[in-house]
Scaffold this motif. Structure first.
Motif, PDB file in Angstrom:
ATOM      1  N   VAL A  79       0.868  -1.178   0.000  1.00  0.00           N
ATOM      2  CA  VAL A  79       0.000   0.000   0.000  1.00  0.00           C
ATOM      3  C   VAL A  79       0.903   1.225   0.000  1.00  0.00           C
ATOM      4  O   VAL A  79       1.831   1.330   0.816  1.00  0.00           O
ATOM      5  N   ILE A  80       0.623   2.146  -0.918  1.00  0.00           N
ATOM      6  CA  ILE A  80       1.478   3.324  -1.068  1.00  0.00           C
ATOM      7  C   ILE A  80       0.946   4.481  -0.228  1.00  0.00           C
ATOM      8  O   ILE A  80      -0.254   4.781  -0.258  1.00  0.00           O
ATOM      9  N   THR A  81       1.836   5.111   0.529  1.00  0.00           N
ATOM     10  CA  THR A  81       1.480   6.331   1.251  1.00  0.00           C
ATOM     11  C   THR A  81       2.714   7.241   1.298  1.00  0.00           C
ATOM     12  O   THR A  81       3.655   7.048   0.516  1.00  0.00           O
ATOM     13  N   VAL A  82       2.706   8.217   2.192  1.00  0.00           N
ATOM     14  CA  VAL A  82       3.826   9.163   2.298  1.00  0.00           C
ATOM     15  C   VAL A  82       4.508   9.004   3.656  1.00  0.00           C
ATOM     16  O   VAL A  82       3.870   8.584   4.622  1.00  0.00           O
ATOM     17  N   PRO A  83       5.807   9.380   3.718  1.00  0.00           N
ATOM     18  CA  PRO A  83       6.486   9.292   5.015  1.00  0.00           C
ATOM     19  C   PRO A  83       6.172  10.468   5.942  1.00  0.00           C
ATOM     20  O   PRO A  83       6.410  10.378   7.140  1.00  0.00           O
ATOM     21  N   SER A  84       5.634  11.576   5.368  1.00  0.00           N
ATOM     22  CA  SER A  84       5.299  12.751   6.181  1.00  0.00           C
ATOM     23  C   SER A  84       3.879  12.610   6.690  1.00  0.00           C
ATOM     24  O   SER A  84       2.948  13.198   6.138  1.00  0.00           O
ATOM     25  N   THR A  85       3.706  11.828   7.728  1.00  0.00           N
ATOM     26  CA  THR A  85       2.379  11.634   8.295  1.00  0.00           C
ATOM     27  C   THR A  85       2.529  11.127   9.704  1.00  0.00           C
ATOM     28  O   THR A  85       3.642  10.853  10.172  1.00  0.00           O
ATOM     29  N   PHE A  86       1.391  11.026  10.385  1.00  0.00           N
ATOM     30  CA  PHE A  86       1.376  10.403  11.694  1.00  0.00           C
ATOM     31  C   PHE A  86       1.522   8.894  11.498  1.00  0.00           C
ATOM     32  O   PHE A  86       1.040   8.337  10.514  1.00  0.00           O
ATOM     33  N   MET A  87       2.148   8.276  12.436  1.00  0.00           N
ATOM     34  CA  MET A  87       2.447   6.834  12.388  1.00  0.00           C
ATOM     35  C   MET A  87       1.241   5.963  12.007  1.00  0.00           C
ATOM     36  O   MET A  87       1.388   4.916  11.358  1.00  0.00           O
ATOM     37  N   ALA A  88       0.035   6.392  12.406  1.00  0.00           N
ATOM     38  CA  ALA A  88      -1.165   5.559  12.232  1.00  0.00           C
ATOM     39  C   ALA A  88      -1.406   5.174  10.769  1.00  0.00           C
ATOM     40  O   ALA A  88      -1.908   4.084  10.493  1.00  0.00           O
ATOM     41  N   THR A  89      -1.055   6.048   9.830  1.00  0.00           N
ATOM     42  CA  THR A  89      -1.296   5.756   8.416  1.00  0.00           C
ATOM     43  C   THR A  89      -0.566   4.475   8.020  1.00  0.00           C
ATOM     44  O   THR A  89      -1.135   3.586   7.379  1.00  0.00           O
ATOM     45  N   ALA A  90       0.696   4.392   8.422  1.00  0.00           N
ATOM     46  CA  ALA A  90       1.494   3.210   8.081  1.00  0.00           C
ATOM     47  C   ALA A  90       1.100   2.009   8.943  1.00  0.00           C
ATOM     48  O   ALA A  90       1.048   0.879   8.457  1.00  0.00           O
TER      49      ALA A  90
END
Ligand SMILES: *Cc1c(COP(=O)(O)O)cnc(C)c1O
Length: 369
Positions: A79-90
């Motif tokens: 699943v693709i997301t960004v590293p600039s986020t709150f931990m919960a996304t990952a």
């Protein structure tokens, strides 16, 4: 002058009588776990987000996790997301058994860079989660165009973007699902933990509803393995009251941001947040960038001004994700921003005097460190 980073009492004091009476109604009807107050809030929040459905959950983290499960994301998937986020996304991705794959952010909006997205797609990619960081949506048209071309669903992490807009469309209505958090400090905050998934897809709605209630559609008949992710009845009742004030709050945040902008414009060594064309930024956070960030925060703290950092370590460099093997230099923009971000005090009830004090002290600090 003391300027807090956030002041929840200022938002709640005027609503106290109404909130206490709503809590009383919940007690009298014993609708504590899910129930009528949550159903009513779901309808109201769906209308606000301009989606067909909103499904009330326990947290924003669950609002990211359950749609991924509903889409069948599992072990071996990416699943693709960004590293600039709150931990919960990952974390939500990892809790499906899938692997988070990161793409860097754009330097002007701090959201997913669509130009880097396609290169990150593999046959294993099962979903894409752009994050509407700080209250501004990602550049959704190119992201959706690439995703649609590959047949990959997009889930919006709208946990910081209640009421944000992209070309007149609301956050949470752009992808197949939107994930919202009602953590107390968010633009729409509960008095406890809560979250919600918005969607126009009846199938996804039904799956998320089943997943949030132990995989049962009929009591004690479990058609799938789910979880207990129901919204608390009191939070539903409180959120219905607070939702009526969300637009006023968002507008006040926008006004406060424009005052900060005017007072800080042209200052060397301060990069201001930018509202991209066609977008409505709702300033969950007002994040500036400056070199020597830590010394600036310290200087402001000495003057009784509280700031935050969102976030000091990009997700790929977190200790918990060392197994991904993504070292320093993997995502240069996210990494540089993480060293330079300062979130200034931002909430609807912030006064002009307070904003002027923050701006004056910030300029002094930036010039002297
Ligand atoms: C707050 C937040 C979450 C998690 O929400 P919780 O309600 O705290 O679980 C996820 N993503 C982002 C970007 C957030 O800001």
């Amino acid at each position: 002058m003391n300027v807090p980073f956030l002041n929840l009492r200022a938002a709640h004091d005027p609503l106290k009588a109404e909130i206490l009476s709503a809590i009383q109604q919940v007690i009298e009807s014993s609708a504590f776990a899910g129930g009528a107050f949550v159903t009513r809030f779901d309808e109201e929040f769906a209308a606000y987000s301009r989606t067909k459905y909103s499904i009330g959950l326990g947290t924003g983290t669950e609002a990211l996790w359950l749609p991924l499960l509903a889409l069948g994301v599992a072990s071996g998937d990416e699943v693709i997301t960004v590293p600039s986020t709150f931990m919960a996304t990952a974390e939500a991705i990892t809790y499906c058994g899938a692997k988070p794959v990161f793409v860097d952010i754009e330097e002007n909006t701090y959201t997913m860079d669509p130009a880097l997205l396609e290169k990150a797609i593999t046959p294993k990619t099962k979903a894409i989660i752009p994050v509407h960081l700080f209250g501004q949506t990602a550049d959704m048209d190119p992201i959706l165009e690439i995703a649609n071309r590959h047949g990959i669903p997009v889930i919006e992490d709208a946990c910081q973007a209640h009421g944000a807009e992209y070309k007149g469309r609301r956050a949470g209505s752009l992808g197949i699902a939107g994930a919202f958090s009602f953590y107390p400090g968010k633009n729409l905050g509960a008095m406890g933990e809560a979250g919600s998934v918005t969607t126009n897809d009846a199938n996804l709605k039904a799956k998320v509803e089943t997943l949030r209630d132990h995989g049962q559609q009929k009591k004690y008949h479990h058609s799938m393995i789910g979880w207990n992710a129901r919204m608390d009845g009191m939070q539903g009742a409180i959120l219905s009251i607070k939702l009526k004030h969300l637009e006023r709050g968002n507008e006040a945040r926008r006004t406060n941001a424009s005052i900060y902008h005017k007072l800080l414009a042209g200052e060397q060594n301060i990069i201001l947040p930018q509202e991209a064309a066609g977008r409505r930024h709702v300033y969950h956070l007002y994040a500036i960038r400056t070199p020597k960030r830590d010394s600036v925060i310290e200087a402001l703290a000495k003057r009784s001004i509280s700031c935050g950092i969102h976030y000091p370590i990009p997700v790929h460099l977190q200790e918990a994700y060392q197994s991904l093997g993504l070292g320093k230099g993997s995502f240069p923009i996210a990494e540089r921003c993480a060293q330079e971000f300062i979130s200034l005090p931002m909430f609807p009830e912030l006064t002009r005097d307070q904003i002027e004090t923050v701006a004056t002290e910030l300029k002094l600090a930036v010039r002297s460190v």
